[in-house]
Design an enzyme around this catalytic site. Structure first.
Site, short mmCIF file in Angstrom:
data_model
loop_
_atom_site.label_atom_id
_atom_site.label_comp_id
_atom_site.label_asym_id
_atom_site.label_seq_id
_atom_site.Cartn_x
_atom_site.Cartn_y
_atom_site.Cartn_z
N PHE A 99 0.15 51.53 -60.40
CA PHE A 99 1.08 52.62 -60.69
C PHE A 99 1.79 52.48 -62.04
O PHE A 99 2.67 53.25 -62.39
CB PHE A 99 2.09 52.80 -59.55
CG PHE A 99 1.50 53.54 -58.34
CD1 PHE A 99 0.24 54.12 -58.38
CD2 PHE A 99 2.24 53.65 -57.17
CE1 PHE A 99 -0.29 54.80 -57.27
CE2 PHE A 99 1.72 54.34 -56.05
CZ PHE A 99 0.46 54.91 -56.11
N ASN A 101 -0.92 44.25 -62.62
CA ASN A 101 -1.26 44.37 -64.04
C ASN A 101 -0.43 45.45 -64.74
O ASN A 101 -0.96 46.38 -65.34
CB ASN A 101 -2.76 44.59 -64.24
CG ASN A 101 -3.30 45.81 -63.52
OD1 ASN A 101 -2.82 46.18 -62.46
ND2 ASN A 101 -4.31 46.44 -64.09
N HIS A 153 -10.34 40.66 -57.06
CA HIS A 153 -11.22 41.55 -57.81
C HIS A 153 -12.41 40.67 -58.16
O HIS A 153 -12.32 39.79 -59.01
CB HIS A 153 -10.52 42.07 -59.06
CG HIS A 153 -11.39 42.95 -59.90
ND1 HIS A 153 -11.04 44.21 -60.29
CD2 HIS A 153 -12.64 42.75 -60.43
CE1 HIS A 153 -12.01 44.75 -61.01
NE2 HIS A 153 -12.99 43.86 -61.12
N HIS A 204 -12.19 46.51 -53.35
CA HIS A 204 -13.21 47.49 -53.79
C HIS A 204 -14.65 46.97 -53.85
O HIS A 204 -15.22 46.83 -54.92
CB HIS A 204 -12.83 48.15 -55.11
CG HIS A 204 -12.23 47.27 -56.17
ND1 HIS A 204 -12.63 45.97 -56.40
CD2 HIS A 204 -11.28 47.54 -57.09
CE1 HIS A 204 -11.93 45.49 -57.40
NE2 HIS A 204 -11.11 46.41 -57.83
N ASP A 249 -7.81 52.23 -55.33
CA ASP A 249 -7.78 51.62 -56.67
C ASP A 249 -7.30 52.66 -57.70
O ASP A 249 -7.80 52.70 -58.83
CB ASP A 249 -9.16 51.06 -57.04
CG ASP A 249 -9.12 50.20 -58.29
OD1 ASP A 249 -8.03 49.72 -58.65
OD2 ASP A 249 -10.19 50.00 -58.91
#
Ligand code: DOR
Length: 438
Positions: free
Chosen positions: A64, A95, A177, A231, A302
């Site tokens: 976000f 991040n 990830h 993901h 994501d």
């Protein structure tokens, strides 16, 4: 601001998957009663005739951008997009700028969210090669995020020697990830002409994803450490997990890895660029199968917005990522209407399983005593995704023009109406999520 609500004549999805035509009353932010012809003279009445009542979606992977990258998105605009898409809780990634790698940064995000978010919120702590103590003590954090492959500066923790100590000490959930950074760097050198964005899926290939997933599974099993693989993008990873997944390992898939594929580079160019990349149509099918038979546990978006100006840069200068919170539920409900899955499965993947996987108490199901995070959706009408109707600050969607059903008419967060007949109430605020031990 909480008032009592009485939702009348809704088609209510119960935890056992049955649809029950009746009423639901909400008192002090909790589901108080489910029945027929309920009465509450003090309550605001919502006539839900023709609408379906579902638990609010819990999106367990979003970016976000606040603090530091508010030109792309911020916690207010993103949470408006959530309310429009039926997402009542989110788990956000580290991040941002600065990176969320210390308790102080985590506290800063929690404070910002309390001021700006229409929906409930939780945040990941980001692992670096040096912040083991911060990771162990951070509170409340939904988990530790490891970018095994990325370009997010200090958040890149890519070698086994760096990753193993994080798995070895502590008990908090680790979300990875999973892409093999060394392989990606090597492969990038092998391609002469990399101006076509479709090359992205070849540079960051399926083997790069599988290598990293295998390493994460190996370390998780060595230390019996709770692992969530973010993901999942390839059939080969899904088949690997079918064989090697243990009770403390879970995984997720995004709607875009189910519904978009490498053919979409021709349609939308760099807007289709994300990490891990889109794969072939055949991968879509294998991921669907793995989702349907339970190898994949849940769905995350994501949501990773970038401006159209940034996305217009030629590959490889264009950034990876696409928005998702406003369309994820609609896409899955449209698949349900096509007969690809059941309504109860959509709710399991998007509501109850994320709550269970992250140990979030009292959410994700329509049950008496649970938090009143509920949505009323219209499963009868179809409407196209139009960019002028989006709340995400980036102002675009890879699904623009898709005709979808299940648009939320009401989004209710802890008993407060954040979306009413498609209109946002921007005064509503969510609360910080709490997390049980893994
Ligand atoms: O495509 C992506 N973009 N994948 C990620 O994991 C990060 C994200 C971003 O933050 O832009």
């Amino acid at each position: 601001m909480t008032s009592n609500l009485l939702i009348r004549n809704a088609e209510i999805l119960l935890p056992n998957g049955d649809l029950f035509l009746g009423d639901l009353s909400i008192k002090e932010g909790k589901i108080a009663e489910i029945g027929t012809q309920l009465q509450d003279d003090s309550a605001q009445i919502i006539d839900a005739t023709g609408l379906t009542l579902l638990p609010g979606v819990i999106d367990p992977q979003v970016h976000f951008r606040e603090p530091g990258l508010e030109y792309k998105e911020d916690l207010f605009t993103a949470s408006c997009a959530c309310a429009k898409g039926g997402v009542t809780s989110f788990l956000e990634m580290p991040n941002t700028k600065p990176l969320t790698t210390t308790q102080e940064r985590l506290d800063e995000k929690l404070h910002l969210a309390s001021q700006k978010c229409l929906v409930n919120y939780g945040f990941f702590m980001g692992a670096t090669a040096e912040n083991l103590d911060d990771l162990r003590n951070a509170n409340p954090a939904c988990g530790i995020k490891i970018f095994m492959g990325s370009n997010h500066g200090a958040l890149l923790v890519s070698t086994e020697a760096e990753i193993e100590p994080i798995f070895a000490k502590g008990s908090r959930l680790i979300a990875v990830h999973a892409e093999d950074q060394a392989r990606i760097v090597e492969r990038k050198k092998q391609f002469k002409d990399i101006s076509n964005p479709a090359i992205h899926s070849e540079i960051q290939d399926e083997t790069a994803a599988l290598n990293a997933t295998k390493l994460a599974v190996k370390l998780s099993n060595k230390y019996q450490r709770r692992l969530h693989i973010l993901h999942l993008s390839t059939g080969i990873e899904a088949e690997y997990l079918r064989e090697h997944k243990t009770p403390w390992i879970s995984t997720e898939v995004t709607p875009q890895h189910l519904l978009l594929n490498t053919d979409d580079y021709d349609r939308i160019g760099t807007l289709a660029q994300m990490n891990p990349p889109l794969r072939s149509k055949q991968n879509n099918e294998i991921l669907w199968k793995a989702l349907l038979d339970g190898v994949i546990d849940c769905i995350a978006t994501d949501h990773a917005p970038h401006t159209l100006e940034e996305k217009a840069k030629p590959y490889p200068h264009s950034p990876s990522g696409m928005p998702g919170v406003e369309t994820s539920l609609l896409l899955m409900l449209t698949e349900y209407k096509k007969g690809r899955c059941t309504l109860a499965q959509v709710v399991k993947w998007m509501c109850s399983n994320p709550a269970k996987l992250y140990n979030i108490p009292n959410k994700g199901e329509i049950k008496v005593g649970y938090d009143a995070d509920v949505i009323l959706v219209d499963l009868k009408n179809y409407k196209p995704v139009l960019k002028e109707n989006l709340s995400t600050k980036c102002g675009w969607s890879p699904f623009e023009g898709w005709n979808l059903t299940g648009w939320p008419v009401y989004t209710i967060v802890l008993g407060n109406i954040a979306l009413e007949k498609g209109k946002l109430n921007t005064e509503v605020r969510g609360k910080p999520l709490t997390f049980g031990s893994n």
